[in-house]
Write a protein that holds these residues in place. Sequence first.
Motif, PDB file in Angstrom:
ATOM      1  N   LYS A  36       0.829  -1.211   0.000  1.00 10.25           N
ATOM      2  CA  LYS A  36       0.000   0.000   0.000  1.00 10.25           C
ATOM      3  C   LYS A  36       0.863   1.261   0.000  1.00 10.25           C
ATOM      4  O   LYS A  36       1.843   1.355   0.729  1.00 10.25           O
ATOM      5  CB  LYS A  36      -0.922   0.005   1.217  1.00 10.25           C
ATOM      6  N   HIS A  37       0.473   2.226  -0.846  1.00  5.90           N
ATOM      7  CA  HIS A  37       1.147   3.523  -0.932  1.00  5.90           C
ATOM      8  C   HIS A  37       0.128   4.611  -0.601  1.00  5.90           C
ATOM      9  O   HIS A  37      -0.933   4.675  -1.220  1.00  5.90           O
ATOM     10  CB  HIS A  37       1.699   3.760  -2.344  1.00  5.90           C
ATOM     11  N   GLN A  38       0.439   5.459   0.339  1.00  8.02           N
ATOM     12  CA  GLN A  38      -0.456   6.564   0.705  1.00  8.02           C
ATOM     13  C   GLN A  38       0.065   7.862   0.103  1.00  8.02           C
ATOM     14  O   GLN A  38       1.228   8.225   0.295  1.00  8.02           O
ATOM     15  CB  GLN A  38      -0.564   6.684   2.227  1.00  8.02           C
ATOM     16  N   LEU A  39      -0.786   8.560  -0.631  1.00  5.43           N
ATOM     17  CA  LEU A  39      -0.414   9.784  -1.327  1.00  5.43           C
ATOM     18  C   LEU A  39      -1.416  10.882  -0.993  1.00  5.43           C
ATOM     19  O   LEU A  39      -2.630  10.637  -0.971  1.00  5.43           O
ATOM     20  CB  LEU A  39      -0.398   9.560  -2.841  1.00  5.43           C
ATOM     21  N   ARG A  40      -0.924  12.087  -0.719  1.00  2.73           N
ATOM     22  CA  ARG A  40      -1.816  13.221  -0.451  1.00  2.73           C
ATOM     23  C   ARG A  40      -1.711  14.228  -1.592  1.00  2.73           C
ATOM     24  O   ARG A  40      -0.635  14.763  -1.858  1.00  2.73           O
ATOM     25  CB  ARG A  40      -1.474  13.884   0.875  1.00  2.73           C
ATOM     26  N   VAL A  41      -2.835  14.467  -2.271  1.00  2.00           N
ATOM     27  CA  VAL A  41      -2.891  15.416  -3.369  1.00  2.00           C
ATOM     28  C   VAL A  41      -3.067  16.814  -2.787  1.00  2.00           C
ATOM     29  O   VAL A  41      -4.030  17.061  -2.052  1.00  2.00           O
ATOM     30  CB  VAL A  41      -4.054  15.092  -4.325  1.00  2.00           C
ATOM     31  N   PRO A  42      -2.157  17.745  -3.081  1.00  2.27           N
ATOM     32  CA  PRO A  42      -2.258  19.099  -2.525  1.00  2.27           C
ATOM     33  C   PRO A  42      -3.518  19.827  -3.004  1.00  2.27           C
ATOM     34  O   PRO A  42      -4.004  19.585  -4.115  1.00  2.27           O
ATOM     35  CB  PRO A  42      -0.995  19.798  -3.032  1.00  2.27           C
TER      36      PRO A  42
ATOM     37  N   ALA B 239      -6.915  15.723  -1.622  1.00  4.05           N
ATOM     38  CA  ALA B 239      -7.430  14.362  -1.448  1.00  4.05           C
ATOM     39  C   ALA B 239      -6.354  13.476  -0.832  1.00  4.05           C
ATOM     40  O   ALA B 239      -5.155  13.701  -1.028  1.00  4.05           O
ATOM     41  CB  ALA B 239      -7.860  13.777  -2.798  1.00  4.05           C
ATOM     42  N   LEU B 240      -6.802  12.485  -0.074  1.00  6.22           N
ATOM     43  CA  LEU B 240      -5.916  11.444   0.445  1.00  6.22           C
ATOM     44  C   LEU B 240      -6.218  10.165  -0.318  1.00  6.22           C
ATOM     45  O   LEU B 240      -7.358   9.684  -0.317  1.00  6.22           O
ATOM     46  CB  LEU B 240      -6.124  11.234   1.947  1.00  6.22           C
ATOM     47  N   ILE B 241      -5.190   9.644  -0.976  1.00  6.86           N
ATOM     48  CA  ILE B 241      -5.332   8.476  -1.842  1.00  6.86           C
ATOM     49  C   ILE B 241      -4.461   7.345  -1.312  1.00  6.86           C
ATOM     50  O   ILE B 241      -3.358   7.576  -0.810  1.00  6.86           O
ATOM     51  CB  ILE B 241      -4.882   8.805  -3.287  1.00  6.86           C
ATOM     52  N   GLU B 242      -4.949   6.118  -1.446  1.00  5.61           N
ATOM     53  CA  GLU B 242      -4.126   4.940  -1.170  1.00  5.61           C
ATOM     54  C   GLU B 242      -4.134   4.041  -2.399  1.00  5.61           C
ATOM     55  O   GLU B 242      -5.197   3.734  -2.946  1.00  5.61           O
ATOM     56  CB  GLU B 242      -4.624   4.184   0.058  1.00  5.61           C
ATOM     57  N   ILE B 243      -2.939   3.657  -2.831  1.00  3.46           N
ATOM     58  CA  ILE B 243      -2.789   2.783  -3.994  1.00  3.46           C
ATOM     59  C   ILE B 243      -2.255   1.438  -3.530  1.00  3.46           C
ATOM     60  O   ILE B 243      -1.262   1.369  -2.797  1.00  3.46           O
ATOM     61  CB  ILE B 243      -1.812   3.387  -5.024  1.00  3.46           C
ATOM     62  N   HIS B 244      -2.904   0.370  -3.958  1.00  7.31           N
ATOM     63  CA  HIS B 244      -2.426  -0.995  -3.713  1.00  7.31           C
ATOM     64  C   HIS B 244      -1.892  -1.522  -5.042  1.00  7.31           C
ATOM     65  O   HIS B 244      -2.618  -1.572  -6.034  1.00  7.31           O
ATOM     66  CB  HIS B 244      -3.557  -1.891  -3.211  1.00  7.31           C
ATOM     67  N   ALA B 245      -0.624  -1.896  -5.071  1.00 10.81           N
ATOM     68  CA  ALA B 245       0.003  -2.387  -6.298  1.00 10.81           C
ATOM     69  C   ALA B 245       1.018  -3.461  -5.936  1.00 10.81           C
ATOM     70  O   ALA B 245       1.481  -3.527  -4.787  1.00 10.81           O
ATOM     71  CB  ALA B 245       0.683  -1.247  -7.048  1.00 10.81           C
TER      72      ALA B 245
END
Length: 371
Positions: free
Chosen positions: A323-329, A352-358
Amino acid sequence: MELETVRHCSGCGVTLQTAQSDQSGYVPEKALERTPIICQRCFRIKNYNEAMSVALDHDEFLRLLGRIGQEDALVIHIVDLFDFDGSIISGLQRFVGTNPVLLVVNKIDLLPKAINWNRIKNWVQRQAKEHGIQIVDVVLVSAKRNLGFERLVDEVGQRRGKRDVYVVGATNVGKSTLVNRLINDYSDMERELTTSRYPGTTLDMVNIPLDDGKHIVDTPGIVYKSRLTELVSREDLGALLPDKPLKPAVYQLNAGQTLFFGALARFDFVEGERQSFTCYMSNGIKIHRTKLERADELYADHAGEMLAPPTKARLADIPAWTKHQLRVPRGQEMDVFVSGLGWITCNSTSGALIEIHAPKGVKVLLRHALI
C-alpha cells in the motif's frame, strides 16, 4: 543447448549462447556452422538493416553506462511517454558525464488528438530535471506512426558533430525502431560490422559503422522490475500495453470509494470532497468501482475472474500488493502514476488522500499532471 565451448560474436564480441533468443549473444544452433559466427542481433543489422532489442540486468547496464562517460559522444535516451517515470534512467547524467543528452519521447500517438504539444514538451523537460538529467532538447516521436523522426534525424545531424551516437533506454520503449531509422539515414551497410571495440567497453554493445568512420552504438535495454509490464505474463501484456489512443475514463467519486484495475492495482479515495478522477490506461484493463469497505472482500472473492487481468491461474505469479499513501495538494492537478499501468489524474480543488495498492516493487508516485 548451450555452446560447449565459449565463443564470441565476431561482430560485437558478446559471448554467444543458444538458449534465450531475447537475451544478448543469442545465435540459432544451425548458425554455428558459419564462419565467422555472429549473434542474431548483428546478423539482422548486417543483412536486414534492422536492429533488435536485447535486455540486460540493472547492475550490468549501469556498468555499461559508466563507459559512455569516458567517450566523446552524443547520447540519445529514449523513453516511453505512457510509462515516462518508469522508463526514464534516473541519474543518467552521472554516468554519461558532460556528453550531451537528447531525450526522445516515444508513443505520442497514444495521447488524445486535441493536445497542446508545447505543454507536453515543457512537462517532459520538467520531469527530466526532477530525475537529475540535463538535456539539450526533447524530440517527440511515434515509432508506430512514424511521426517525428525527420526532426530527430535533423537534431542528430546538427548535434553529433564528429561524435559517436549512443542509444540508451529501457526495454519495450521503441529503441530498436529508433536505431533502425538511424541506420537507414546514416549508415552504409555494405560495410562489415566493426570488430574494433572501445577499451574497457562491455561486449554487449553493438557498434554500427557510419559513413564518416564513427558509430551508432546500440546498447541493450535495461530491465526495470519496478514496471508492471516486466512482471505480468506474456498473455496479459497485450491487455496492459495500449495500442490505440487512450480514451480517458472519468469517475466522480465520494470519499470511501475504490476503483479496481483488473486484479493489477487498486485505487482508494480515502479522504476529500466529492471530485472527479480521470483514468488513462489501456482499454484492455477493466475498471470496477465499489465501496472501500467492501474492497477487501471483493478482491478475495473475485480476483482473477471478475477482476482481471490476470486470470486466477496467473495471479500467483504476481507479487503480493503493498500500500502507498499519497496526499494530493489543494488546488493542484496531479497524476497518481503506477508504472506500466498508466495514471489517474486528480482534478481536485480541495485536496485528497489516496491509497494505492500495487504489486510489491512497482513504482507508484505522485507527479504534476501530464494532461
